[in-house]
Design a protein around this motif. Sequence first.
Motif: not given
Length: 336
Positions: A228-233, A235-236, A240-241, A246-250
Motif C-alpha cells: 500500500f506504500l506506493p498508493a500512500a506515497t 496521496v502524500v 504537497a503539490m 498545483d491544485f489540479m496536478g495534486g
Amino acid sequence: QQSLTQQLTGATVEASDKAGQESGGKFASSMAKKIAVGSVAVAGAVTGVGAALVGTASKTAAYGDQIDKASQKLGVSSTFYQEWEAVLQHSGTSMDKMGGSFKRLANASQDASDDQVKAFERIGLSMEDVKNMSTEDLFSSVINGLQGMKEGSERTATATELLGKGAMELGPLFNTSAEDTQAMIDRVNDLGGVMSEDAVKASADFVDAQTTLQGTLTGLKNKVTADFLPAATDVVNGLAMMASGDFMGGFDLIKEGVGEFIGNITSRVREMITKGGEMLAGFIQGLTEKIPEMATAAADAIRNFAQGFGQDSEGGMELIAKAGEMMVALGGALME
C-alpha cells in the motif's frame, strides 16, 4: 449455520441408524439417533471451546517452555529441575538463583582447587567420585553432605567453597535432613506437580510454533503494508503539490493514489474470501467424516451399556433413556 447443522444432523442420523440396526434392536437404533443429534449439537460448540483450550494450552506451554529453557541452562533434566524447584521453594529460594552454584560445581569437578578438594572430602566425597558424577548427582550429593554436617562455621565455609554465593540461599535447606528432602521430592511427584519430559518438550515445541507464527504474521503485515506504500506515497505527494499551488496536478495524483489503494483492498478481500472458503470447506469435510464414527461409537456404547444392565431390566432401560435425554439436552444447551 442452521443449514449446515441440519445437513450434519441428517448424515449423522443416517449413520447412527445403520449402526443401531447392526447392533441389533430398535431401542439401540432409537437411542443412537438421539445421541447422534446431541453429538452434532456438541460439535457446534467445538469452535468456542477450542478457543478456550488454546488459551489454556498457551499458558501451560509457556510454563513448560520456561522449565525447558531453565533446565538446559543448568545442564539438568526438566524433571530434576522441577523436583528441586519445589524443594528450594520450601526454603525460600529457587533454582533460578542456583546458576552460579551449578557452574562452580561443574568447574570444581574438573579442576578443583586444594580448598575445594578438602571441602569435598569434608562431606564424604573423593575427587574420583566427583569426576564420575553427573551434574544432578553432584548437586544432590553436595546438598545431602552439607545437611549431614553440624551447623557452624565449618559447614558455612564448606558450602561457600563448593556453591559460592548460592550457599547463602540454602541455609534453611541445610538445616533439614536428606530424608526430608527426598520426602518433598516424592510428594511433589505424587501430587502431579512435575510435568513429564514429553510434556515439557511438547510445551517448548508449541511455544516455538507460536514464535514462528508470530514472525510469519509480522512478515505478512509488513508485506501488505509495503503493497500500500506506493498508493500512500501518491496521496502524500498530491497533498504537497496542492499545498504548493498545483491544485489540479495534486488532485489527479491523489485520485490515482486512492484508486490504487481501493484496488489493493479489493484484491486482498478477494484473496481472504478464497482462503477462508477453503478453510471452511476443509473444516466441514473433516467434521462430516468424523460424525459417522461418533454415531457408531455412541451406538456401540449404548448397546454395551444396555447389555450390562440386561435387556430385561426395566430400571436399566429407564436409566439408559434418561442418559440419552441428558446428552441431547446438553448438546442443545451448548448450541444456544
